[in-house]
Design a protein around this motif. Structure first.
Motif, PDB file in Angstrom:
ATOM      1  N   ARG A   1       1.650   4.078  -2.020  1.00 45.09           N
ATOM      2  CA  ARG A   1       1.527   2.629  -2.226  1.00 45.09           C
ATOM      3  C   ARG A   1       2.503   1.865  -1.346  1.00 45.09           C
ATOM      4  O   ARG A   1       3.621   2.309  -1.092  1.00 45.09           O
ATOM      5  CB  ARG A   1       1.814   2.274  -3.696  1.00 45.09           C
ATOM      6  CG  ARG A   1       0.807   2.841  -4.664  1.00 45.09           C
ATOM      7  CD  ARG A   1       1.104   2.390  -6.077  1.00 45.09           C
ATOM      8  NE  ARG A   1       0.170   2.940  -7.035  1.00 45.09           N
ATOM      9  CZ  ARG A   1      -1.032   2.411  -7.303  1.00 45.09           C
ATOM     10  NH1 ARG A   1      -1.387   1.299  -6.686  1.00 45.09           N
ATOM     11  NH2 ARG A   1      -1.821   2.958  -8.198  1.00 45.09           N
TER      12      ARG A   1
ATOM     13  N   ARG B   1       2.220  10.519  -5.008  1.00 48.51           N
ATOM     14  CA  ARG B   1       1.620   9.261  -5.482  1.00 48.51           C
ATOM     15  C   ARG B   1       2.516   8.042  -5.256  1.00 48.51           C
ATOM     16  O   ARG B   1       2.034   7.002  -4.796  1.00 48.51           O
ATOM     17  CB  ARG B   1       1.237   9.393  -6.961  1.00 48.51           C
ATOM     18  CG  ARG B   1       0.321   8.294  -7.451  1.00 48.51           C
ATOM     19  CD  ARG B   1      -0.107   8.570  -8.889  1.00 48.51           C
ATOM     20  NE  ARG B   1      -1.025   9.689  -8.974  1.00 48.51           N
ATOM     21  CZ  ARG B   1      -2.332   9.605  -8.814  1.00 48.51           C
ATOM     22  NH1 ARG B   1      -2.882   8.436  -8.531  1.00 48.51           N
ATOM     23  NH2 ARG B   1      -3.097  10.656  -8.936  1.00 48.51           N
TER      24      ARG B   1
ATOM     25  N   LYS C   1      -0.232   6.307   3.977  1.00 48.84           N
ATOM     26  CA  LYS C   1      -0.455   5.457   2.812  1.00 48.84           C
ATOM     27  C   LYS C   1      -1.942   5.304   2.540  1.00 48.84           C
ATOM     28  O   LYS C   1      -2.774   5.378   3.452  1.00 48.84           O
ATOM     29  CB  LYS C   1       0.194   4.086   3.022  1.00 48.84           C
ATOM     30  CG  LYS C   1       1.710   4.154   3.108  1.00 48.84           C
ATOM     31  CD  LYS C   1       2.333   2.786   3.092  1.00 48.84           C
ATOM     32  CE  LYS C   1       3.852   2.880   3.204  1.00 48.84           C
ATOM     33  NZ  LYS C   1       4.449   3.620   2.087  1.00 48.84           N
ATOM     34  N   ALA C   2      -2.252   5.077   1.276  1.00 49.25           N
ATOM     35  CA  ALA C   2      -3.651   4.919   0.869  1.00 49.25           C
ATOM     36  C   ALA C   2      -4.186   3.545   1.236  1.00 49.25           C
ATOM     37  O   ALA C   2      -5.383   3.398   1.539  1.00 49.25           O
ATOM     38  CB  ALA C   2      -3.794   5.157  -0.634  1.00 49.25           C
ATOM     39  N   HIS C   3      -3.323   2.525   1.201  1.00 52.11           N
ATOM     40  CA  HIS C   3      -3.758   1.135   1.411  1.00 52.11           C
ATOM     41  C   HIS C   3      -2.548   0.324   1.847  1.00 52.11           C
ATOM     42  O   HIS C   3      -1.537   0.266   1.143  1.00 52.11           O
ATOM     43  CB  HIS C   3      -4.349   0.577   0.107  1.00 52.11           C
ATOM     44  CG  HIS C   3      -4.924  -0.790   0.243  1.00 52.11           C
ATOM     45  ND1 HIS C   3      -5.324  -1.535  -0.869  1.00 52.11           N
ATOM     46  CD2 HIS C   3      -5.188  -1.569   1.315  1.00 52.11           C
ATOM     47  CE1 HIS C   3      -5.810  -2.700  -0.459  1.00 52.11           C
ATOM     48  NE2 HIS C   3      -5.728  -2.740   0.858  1.00 52.11           N
ATOM     49  N   TYR C   4      -2.643  -0.310   3.006  1.00 53.75           N
ATOM     50  CA  TYR C   4      -1.525  -1.115   3.498  1.00 53.75           C
ATOM     51  C   TYR C   4      -2.038  -2.110   4.533  1.00 53.75           C
ATOM     52  O   TYR C   4      -3.200  -2.057   4.942  1.00 53.75           O
ATOM     53  CB  TYR C   4      -0.441  -0.222   4.105  1.00 53.75           C
ATOM     54  CG  TYR C   4      -0.856   0.518   5.358  1.00 53.75           C
ATOM     55  CD1 TYR C   4      -0.464   0.077   6.618  1.00 53.75           C
ATOM     56  CD2 TYR C   4      -1.641   1.670   5.290  1.00 53.75           C
ATOM     57  CE1 TYR C   4      -0.836   0.751   7.771  1.00 53.75           C
ATOM     58  CE2 TYR C   4      -2.014   2.359   6.437  1.00 53.75           C
ATOM     59  CZ  TYR C   4      -1.609   1.890   7.674  1.00 53.75           C
ATOM     60  OH  TYR C   4      -2.003   2.558   8.811  1.00 53.75           O
TER      61      TYR C   4
ATOM     62  N   ASP D   1      -7.943   2.669  -7.929  1.00 57.63           N
ATOM     63  CA  ASP D   1      -6.511   2.853  -8.166  1.00 57.63           C
ATOM     64  C   ASP D   1      -5.666   2.048  -7.184  1.00 57.63           C
ATOM     65  O   ASP D   1      -4.611   1.523  -7.551  1.00 57.63           O
ATOM     66  CB  ASP D   1      -6.142   4.341  -8.039  1.00 57.63           C
ATOM     67  CG  ASP D   1      -6.524   5.141  -9.274  1.00 57.63           C
ATOM     68  OD1 ASP D   1      -6.942   4.536 -10.280  1.00 57.63           O
ATOM     69  OD2 ASP D   1      -6.408   6.386  -9.218  1.00 57.63           O
ATOM     70  N   PHE D   2      -6.117   1.978  -5.938  1.00 57.66           N
ATOM     71  CA  PHE D   2      -5.311   1.328  -4.906  1.00 57.66           C
ATOM     72  C   PHE D   2      -5.875  -0.024  -4.471  1.00 57.66           C
ATOM     73  O   PHE D   2      -5.380  -0.615  -3.505  1.00 57.66           O
ATOM     74  CB  PHE D   2      -5.174   2.249  -3.691  1.00 57.66           C
ATOM     75  CG  PHE D   2      -4.422   3.526  -3.989  1.00 57.66           C
ATOM     76  CD1 PHE D   2      -3.045   3.535  -4.042  1.00 57.66           C
ATOM     77  CD2 PHE D   2      -5.104   4.696  -4.243  1.00 57.66           C
ATOM     78  CE1 PHE D   2      -2.346   4.701  -4.335  1.00 57.66           C
ATOM     79  CE2 PHE D   2      -4.421   5.876  -4.534  1.00 57.66           C
ATOM     80  CZ  PHE D   2      -3.038   5.874  -4.582  1.00 57.66           C
TER      81      PHE D   2
END
Length: 285
Positions: A280, A276, A200-203, A61-62
């Motif tokens: 991101r 959600r 954050k999930a991904h950065y 998803d990410f």
């Protein structure tokens, strides 16, 4: 469904079928053999399917893991980071992309912290690992100004992680925060900061040279607790005296959410839907 999600979910499903076939053939061979089979060394139980699928889905998803990534996983010795280590090790064997995995443990030199079990764990698995010692508590007493010890410690550890990523060519830093952590951060930010924010999930880091991923963002803390207990992971007890002496706001928020979840079982599913958009960042390329 995006193609990347399909690939990760298909990989998990195909691996389930393959392992069941291998188990069936193993049982058949054992049934036809009339001989004593030497005792085999104990193998670590496979992470549960629910955990594997949730991590695989979050990765897809990410867009967390890409072909050729070199990932450094921060392993504190707690149940969460050790569980993530085993999940990523397992997924690596059949993931739709190839990636390298290494571990890092930072010893803050607080009384009672003993990383020896982690050293043996890494060596038994042939996993590249890094070990850094730094007297963070002593430094905090000298240099901390208007900050909590936990925040100071986290900032110092993050600096060490970035430095090692650069020194050894890791382009991705993996961290073990889960859905409970994200929900607590959201509530703390709203209650005490007046903002809608969470992890954050991904950065990318500020320098732009390291991507940070949190593959457990869809997973509950109790899943890691159950897996760590069942698998006999070498969990290092939390020995930070600062945490023992002063209960944190996060602990209060954890208790509050647990109380609410007892009356509303779908609480964390609702919180995940609300969070959600916050997980991101902008384009990562």
């Amino acid at each position: 469904m995006p193609e990347s999600v399909e690939k990760w979910e298909q990989a998990v499903t195909e691996q389930d079928v393959l392992e069941q076939d291998q188990r069936d053939r193993g049982l058949l061979e054992q049934a036809v053999q009339d001989q004593v089979v030497p005792e085999q060394p104990r193998q670590l139980p496979r992470p549960p399917k629910s955990l594997l699928r949730q991590v695989g889905r979050a990765i897809a998803d990410f867009g967390m893991i890409r072909d050729g990534d070199r990932i450094l996983l921060g392993v504190s010795g707690g149940k969460d980071s050790l569980s993530l280590l085993e999940v990523l090790r397992h997924l690596r064997s059949y993931a739709p992309v190839r990636f390298e995995l290494a571990a890092l443990t930072i010893d803050p030199e607080v009384p009672g912290f003993d990383p020896a079990p982690l050293t043996d764990w890494y060596q038994q698995r042939g996993l590249p690992w890094h070990y850094e010692r730094q007297p963070i508590m002593e430094q905090a007493r000298e240099h901390m100004d208007g900050d909590s010890f936990c925040a100071y410690c986290a900032r110092m550890k993050r600096g060490i992680m970035y430095r090692l990523c650069r020194a050894h060519g890791y382009n991705v830093l993996a961290l073990g925060q889960h859905l409970d952590d994200l929900a607590e951060s959201l509530m703390l930010s709203m209650f005490h900061g007046g903002q809608l924010r969470t992890m954050k999930a991904h950065y990318r880091n500020d320098a732009g040279d390291v991507r940070i991923i949190r593959p457990l963002v869809y997973c509950r803390e109790r899943q890691m607790r159950d897996f760590a207990s069942h698998a006999g992971l070498p969990v290092v007890p939390d020995s930070c005296p600062a945490c023992f002496q002063m209960p944190t706001r996060r602990e209060h928020m954890k208790a509050l959410l647990a109380h609410e979840e007892a009356d509303h079982p779908q609480l964390f599913a609702s919180l995940l839907r609300a969070m959600r958009p916050l997980l991101r960042e902008g384009p990562l390329d």
